[in-house]
Design a protein around this motif. Structure first.
Motif, PDB file in Angstrom:
ATOM      1  N   LEU A 144     128.355  44.356  71.216  1.00  0.00           N
ATOM      2  CA  LEU A 144     128.008  44.320  69.792  1.00  0.00           C
ATOM      3  C   LEU A 144     127.478  45.669  69.312  1.00  0.00           C
ATOM      4  N   ARG A 145     126.705  46.325  70.155  1.00  0.00           N
ATOM      5  CA  ARG A 145     126.204  47.656  69.790  1.00  0.00           C
ATOM      6  C   ARG A 145     127.362  48.642  69.679  1.00  0.00           C
ATOM      7  N   GLY A 146     128.281  48.574  70.651  1.00  0.00           N
ATOM      8  CA  GLY A 146     129.452  49.452  70.608  1.00  0.00           C
ATOM      9  C   GLY A 146     130.278  49.242  69.352  1.00  0.00           C
ATOM     10  N   LYS A 147     130.475  47.980  68.968  1.00  0.00           N
ATOM     11  CA  LYS A 147     131.235  47.689  67.743  1.00  0.00           C
ATOM     12  C   LYS A 147     130.502  48.227  66.522  1.00  0.00           C
ATOM     13  N   ARG A 148     129.185  48.023  66.476  1.00  0.00           N
ATOM     14  CA  ARG A 148     128.380  48.498  65.353  1.00  0.00           C
ATOM     15  C   ARG A 148     128.471  50.024  65.218  1.00  0.00           C
ATOM     16  N   LEU A 149     128.592  50.718  66.364  1.00  0.00           N
ATOM     17  CA  LEU A 149     128.679  52.176  66.349  1.00  0.00           C
ATOM     18  C   LEU A 149     130.100  52.685  66.124  1.00  0.00           C
TER      19      LEU A 149
ATOM     20  N   LEU B  94     133.416  51.066  83.787  1.00  0.00           N
ATOM     21  CA  LEU B  94     132.793  52.181  84.501  1.00  0.00           C
ATOM     22  C   LEU B  94     131.407  51.797  84.998  1.00  0.00           C
ATOM     23  N   TYR B  95     130.689  51.040  84.200  1.00  0.00           N
ATOM     24  CA  TYR B  95     129.353  50.591  84.592  1.00  0.00           C
ATOM     25  C   TYR B  95     129.431  49.764  85.870  1.00  0.00           C
ATOM     26  N   ASP B  96     130.434  48.880  85.943  1.00  0.00           N
ATOM     27  CA  ASP B  96     130.605  48.032  87.127  1.00  0.00           C
ATOM     28  C   ASP B  96     131.073  48.840  88.338  1.00  0.00           C
ATOM     29  N   ALA B  97     131.894  49.866  88.111  1.00  0.00           N
ATOM     30  CA  ALA B  97     132.510  50.609  89.207  1.00  0.00           C
ATOM     31  C   ALA B  97     131.597  51.672  89.819  1.00  0.00           C
ATOM     32  N   ASP B  98     130.707  52.229  89.040  1.00  0.00           N
ATOM     33  CA  ASP B  98     129.888  53.355  89.487  1.00  0.00           C
ATOM     34  C   ASP B  98     128.417  52.945  89.525  1.00  0.00           C
ATOM     35  N   PRO B  99     127.873  52.684  90.723  1.00  0.00           N
ATOM     36  CA  PRO B  99     126.484  52.224  90.808  1.00  0.00           C
ATOM     37  C   PRO B  99     125.469  53.234  90.280  1.00  0.00           C
ATOM     38  N   ASN B 100     125.793  54.510  90.294  1.00  0.00           N
ATOM     39  CA  ASN B 100     124.888  55.538  89.775  1.00  0.00           C
ATOM     40  C   ASN B 100     125.069  55.769  88.280  1.00  0.00           C
ATOM     41  N   HIS B 101     126.133  55.223  87.725  1.00  0.00           N
ATOM     42  CA  HIS B 101     126.452  55.309  86.299  1.00  0.00           C
ATOM     43  C   HIS B 101     126.701  56.737  85.818  1.00  0.00           C
ATOM     44  N   GLN B 102     126.962  57.648  86.741  1.00  0.00           N
ATOM     45  CA  GLN B 102     127.197  59.048  86.379  1.00  0.00           C
ATOM     46  C   GLN B 102     128.466  59.191  85.531  1.00  0.00           C
ATOM     47  N   GLU B 103     129.555  58.626  86.019  1.00  0.00           N
ATOM     48  CA  GLU B 103     130.825  58.741  85.287  1.00  0.00           C
ATOM     49  C   GLU B 103     130.730  58.042  83.939  1.00  0.00           C
ATOM     50  N   GLN B 104     130.056  56.898  83.920  1.00  0.00           N
ATOM     51  CA  GLN B 104     129.889  56.160  82.667  1.00  0.00           C
ATOM     52  C   GLN B 104     129.134  57.013  81.649  1.00  0.00           C
ATOM     53  N   MET B 105     128.065  57.656  82.089  1.00  0.00           N
ATOM     54  CA  MET B 105     127.264  58.460  81.171  1.00  0.00           C
ATOM     55  C   MET B 105     128.045  59.676  80.663  1.00  0.00           C
ATOM     56  N   GLU B 106     128.836  60.292  81.556  1.00  0.00           N
ATOM     57  CA  GLU B 106     129.662  61.423  81.126  1.00  0.00           C
ATOM     58  C   GLU B 106     130.679  60.986  80.086  1.00  0.00           C
ATOM     59  N   ARG B 107     131.364  59.876  80.358  1.00  0.00           N
ATOM     60  CA  ARG B 107     132.371  59.361  79.428  1.00  0.00           C
ATOM     61  C   ARG B 107     131.722  58.933  78.120  1.00  0.00           C
ATOM     62  N   LEU B 108     130.566  58.292  78.223  1.00  0.00           N
ATOM     63  CA  LEU B 108     129.851  57.861  77.025  1.00  0.00           C
ATOM     64  C   LEU B 108     129.468  59.065  76.168  1.00  0.00           C
ATOM     65  N   ALA B 109     128.941  60.098  76.792  1.00  0.00           N
ATOM     66  CA  ALA B 109     128.554  61.304  76.048  1.00  0.00           C
ATOM     67  C   ALA B 109     129.760  61.921  75.349  1.00  0.00           C
ATOM     68  N   GLU B 110     130.907  61.958  76.031  1.00  0.00           N
ATOM     69  CA  GLU B 110     132.132  62.497  75.418  1.00  0.00           C
ATOM     70  C   GLU B 110     132.541  61.672  74.204  1.00  0.00           C
ATOM     71  N   ARG B 111     132.567  60.351  74.380  1.00  0.00           N
ATOM     72  CA  ARG B 111     132.992  59.458  73.294  1.00  0.00           C
ATOM     73  C   ARG B 111     132.015  59.504  72.112  1.00  0.00           C
ATOM     74  N   VAL B 112     130.734  59.590  72.421  1.00  0.00           N
ATOM     75  CA  VAL B 112     129.742  59.667  71.354  1.00  0.00           C
ATOM     76  C   VAL B 112     129.935  60.960  70.571  1.00  0.00           C
ATOM     77  N   ARG B 113     130.167  62.062  71.255  1.00  0.00           N
ATOM     78  CA  ARG B 113     130.408  63.337  70.570  1.00  0.00           C
ATOM     79  C   ARG B 113     131.635  63.226  69.674  1.00  0.00           C
ATOM     80  N   GLU B 114     132.719  62.627  70.195  1.00  0.00           N
ATOM     81  CA  GLU B 114     133.933  62.437  69.390  1.00  0.00           C
ATOM     82  C   GLU B 114     133.636  61.597  68.153  1.00  0.00           C
TER      83      GLU B 114
END
Length: 120
Positions: free
Chosen positions: A50-55, A68-88
């Motif tokens: 819901l937050r993602g849709k709102r944004l 990505l959250y499920d696949a990467d226990p450290n969430h590193q890749e998720q955070m990198e991808r999230l930062a890229e998408r947020v910038r876009e």
């Protein structure tokens, strides 16, 4: 664990919305017979959806973040991808803001000119 009615009420969504996100594979409520039962994990995922849709993120993008959250226990890749998408997304919104400001200026000018012509 909560039933579909309670979760829908808690999150402020329809039953149809919960079923849609389940069909899309974003959530996977447990089943007790034919009854859907939602764990804290699924409710948390719904809050993120819901937050993602709102944004302004698409279902595909939200699914990618959740996967990505499920696949990467450290969430590193998720955070990198999230930062890229947020910038876009920020860049898109900035472009939209500029377009809106330009449109507002043009409409204000047109209104001013139209009103000036109405003066005797």
């Amino acid at each position: 664990m909560l039933g579909i009615q309670e979760v829908a009420s808690q999150l402020g969504v329809t039953l149809r919305a919960l079923r849609f996100y389940e069909k899309e594979g974003l959530i996977k409520p447990e089943r007790v017979g034919t009854t859907r039962v939602y764990t804290k994990r699924e409710i948390g995922r719904m809050q993120l959806i819901l937050r993602g849709k709102r944004l302004g993120f698409s279902i595909r993008e939200i699914k990618e973040f959740l996967d990505l959250y499920d696949a990467d226990p450290n969430h590193q890749e998720q955070m990198e991808r999230l930062a890229e998408r947020v910038r876009e997304r920020l860049d898109e919104l900035e472009e939209q803001r500029k377009a809106l400001e330009q449109t507002i200026e043009e409409l204000t000018t047109i209104e001013r000119e139209a009103r000036a012509r109405l003066q005797p």
